[in-house]
Design an enzyme around this catalytic site. Structure first.
Site, PDB file in Angstrom:
ATOM      1  N   ASP A 272       0.786  -1.204  -0.073  1.00  7.74           N
ATOM      2  CA  ASP A 272      -0.082   0.018  -0.085  1.00  7.74           C
ATOM      3  C   ASP A 272       0.926   1.296  -0.015  1.00  7.74           C
ATOM      4  O   ASP A 272       1.894   1.181   0.401  1.00  7.74           O
ATOM      5  CB  ASP A 272      -0.830   0.145   1.167  1.00  7.74           C
ATOM      6  CG  ASP A 272      -2.134  -0.964   1.190  1.00  7.74           C
ATOM      7  OD1 ASP A 272      -2.210  -1.620   0.202  1.00  7.74           O
ATOM      8  OD2 ASP A 272      -3.003  -0.640   2.203  1.00  7.74           O
TER       9      ASP A 272
ATOM     10  N   HIS B 220      -5.839   2.948  -4.227  1.00  9.94           N
ATOM     11  CA  HIS B 220      -5.694   3.294  -3.043  1.00  9.94           C
ATOM     12  C   HIS B 220      -6.504   4.560  -2.628  1.00  9.94           C
ATOM     13  O   HIS B 220      -6.281   5.293  -1.692  1.00  9.94           O
ATOM     14  CB  HIS B 220      -4.395   3.116  -2.382  1.00  9.94           C
ATOM     15  CG  HIS B 220      -4.504   3.024  -0.837  1.00  9.94           C
ATOM     16  ND1 HIS B 220      -5.438   2.231  -0.091  1.00  9.94           N
ATOM     17  CD2 HIS B 220      -3.494   3.343   0.124  1.00  9.94           C
ATOM     18  CE1 HIS B 220      -4.745   2.178   1.145  1.00  9.94           C
ATOM     19  NE2 HIS B 220      -3.949   2.868   1.386  1.00  9.94           N
TER      20      HIS B 220
ATOM     21  N   HIS C  89      -5.622  10.038   0.786  1.00  9.40           N
ATOM     22  CA  HIS C  89      -5.363   8.943   1.886  1.00  9.40           C
ATOM     23  C   HIS C  89      -5.964   9.527   3.160  1.00  9.40           C
ATOM     24  O   HIS C  89      -5.406   9.499   4.221  1.00  9.40           O
ATOM     25  CB  HIS C  89      -3.869   8.634   2.151  1.00  9.40           C
ATOM     26  CG  HIS C  89      -3.524   7.395   2.968  1.00  9.40           C
ATOM     27  ND1 HIS C  89      -3.254   7.349   4.098  1.00  9.40           N
ATOM     28  CD2 HIS C  89      -3.513   6.124   2.142  1.00  9.40           C
ATOM     29  CE1 HIS C  89      -3.029   6.115   4.349  1.00  9.40           C
ATOM     30  NE2 HIS C  89      -3.132   5.349   3.354  1.00  9.40           N
TER      31      HIS C  89
ATOM     32  N   HIS D 185       3.845  -2.307   3.082  1.00  8.55           N
ATOM     33  CA  HIS D 185       3.900  -0.851   2.744  1.00  8.55           C
ATOM     34  C   HIS D 185       4.970  -0.439   1.956  1.00  8.55           C
ATOM     35  O   HIS D 185       6.081  -0.557   2.460  1.00  8.55           O
ATOM     36  CB  HIS D 185       3.690   0.215   3.859  1.00  8.55           C
ATOM     37  CG  HIS D 185       2.531  -0.008   4.511  1.00  8.55           C
ATOM     38  ND1 HIS D 185       2.423  -1.099   5.577  1.00  8.55           N
ATOM     39  CD2 HIS D 185       1.193   0.625   4.515  1.00  8.55           C
ATOM     40  CE1 HIS D 185       0.859  -0.933   6.068  1.00  8.55           C
ATOM     41  NE2 HIS D 185       0.403  -0.008   5.212  1.00  8.55           N
TER      42      HIS D 185
HETATM   43 ZN    ZN Z   1      -2.864   3.205   3.263  1.00 10.34          ZN
END
Ligand code: ZN
Length: 228
Positions: free
Chosen positions: A46, A97, A101, A191
């Protein structure tokens, strides 16, 4: 009266569970693990792309011949479109995504649609690929997040194992936690970027990856991308 209060409490509980739990079906279906009982696992990344960690991770995956899924953040994709293009060119899956954010359960349907649409547009502009998967920042959803993703042709994805690699506990700890927690069908969350700092340091995750892949192979697991 008591029954009404109890019902109200149960409803609130269900709502809170739907908001806070990444895999809860209350606010729409979420892919939380791979279907079937085969010894396969999915590695997902991510918050990228990231100028240092993403190329390092792609190098490892290429060397090990493993396909993974990258949930790309729109504003980082706009800054490093060539990295998103390389992710696709290397045969990995690219998912959406969102763009900023932000925690989506705090925002209106119009905001969520705009964020998901901008995230999608950034991926398309960078790589020509239209994503078919969506993961909410932190997994936080409200009743409209999953339906809006579905309206964009994107299946909402959760995860079955997070190892807090973003807290940078050291590559050895990241690898150990990943190996301890994996089961057949697990979706591992790692990540390659930082959702808030475009230049955030995710090199520990890159350094942990060879040991994770070796260890999982040693236990008989194979690697796959996410089903559509
Ligand atoms: Zn994230």
């Amino acid at each position: 009266m008591i029954a009404a209060v109890a019902a109200g409490t149960a409803l609130l509980g269900a709502a809170a569970h739907g908001v806070w739990h990444r895999n809860s079906p209350v606010f729409g279906p979420v892919l939380a693990r791979l279907p079937g009982s085969e010894p396969v696992v999915s590695i997902t990344f991510d918050d990228g792309p990231n100028p240092r960690a993403t190329p390092a991770i792609l190098d490892v995956l290429r060397r090990e011949n493993v396909r993974a899924t990258f949930f790309v953040l729109g504003r980082h994709a706009e800054r490093w479109p060539e990295l998103v293009d390389r992710v696709r060119a290397d045969g990995h899956q690219v998912g959406n995504h969102g763009y900023f954010h932000r925690k989506l359960h705090r925002h209106s349907p119009a905001y969520v649609r705009d964020d998901l649409t901008r995230g999608t547009a950034a991926i398309v502009a960078a790589s020509g690929w239209t994503p078919r998967h969506f993961r909410a920042p932190h997994g936080f959803r409200s009743p409209w997040v999953t339906p809006i993703a579905a309206s964009l042709g994107q299946r909402t994805v959760g995860w079955s194992l997070g190892v807090w690699d973003s807290a940078r506990p050291g590559a050895r700890a990241i690898a150990a936690r990943a190996l301890d927690g994996m089961h057949a069908g697990s979706i591992l969350l790692l990540h390659d970027g930082d959702g808030y700092d475009p230049d955030g340091d995710r090199m520990q995750t890159a350094e942990a990856l060879p040991a994770i892949i070796d260890g999982l192979r040693g236990r008989g697991f194979r690697f796959t991308t996410l089903p559509d």
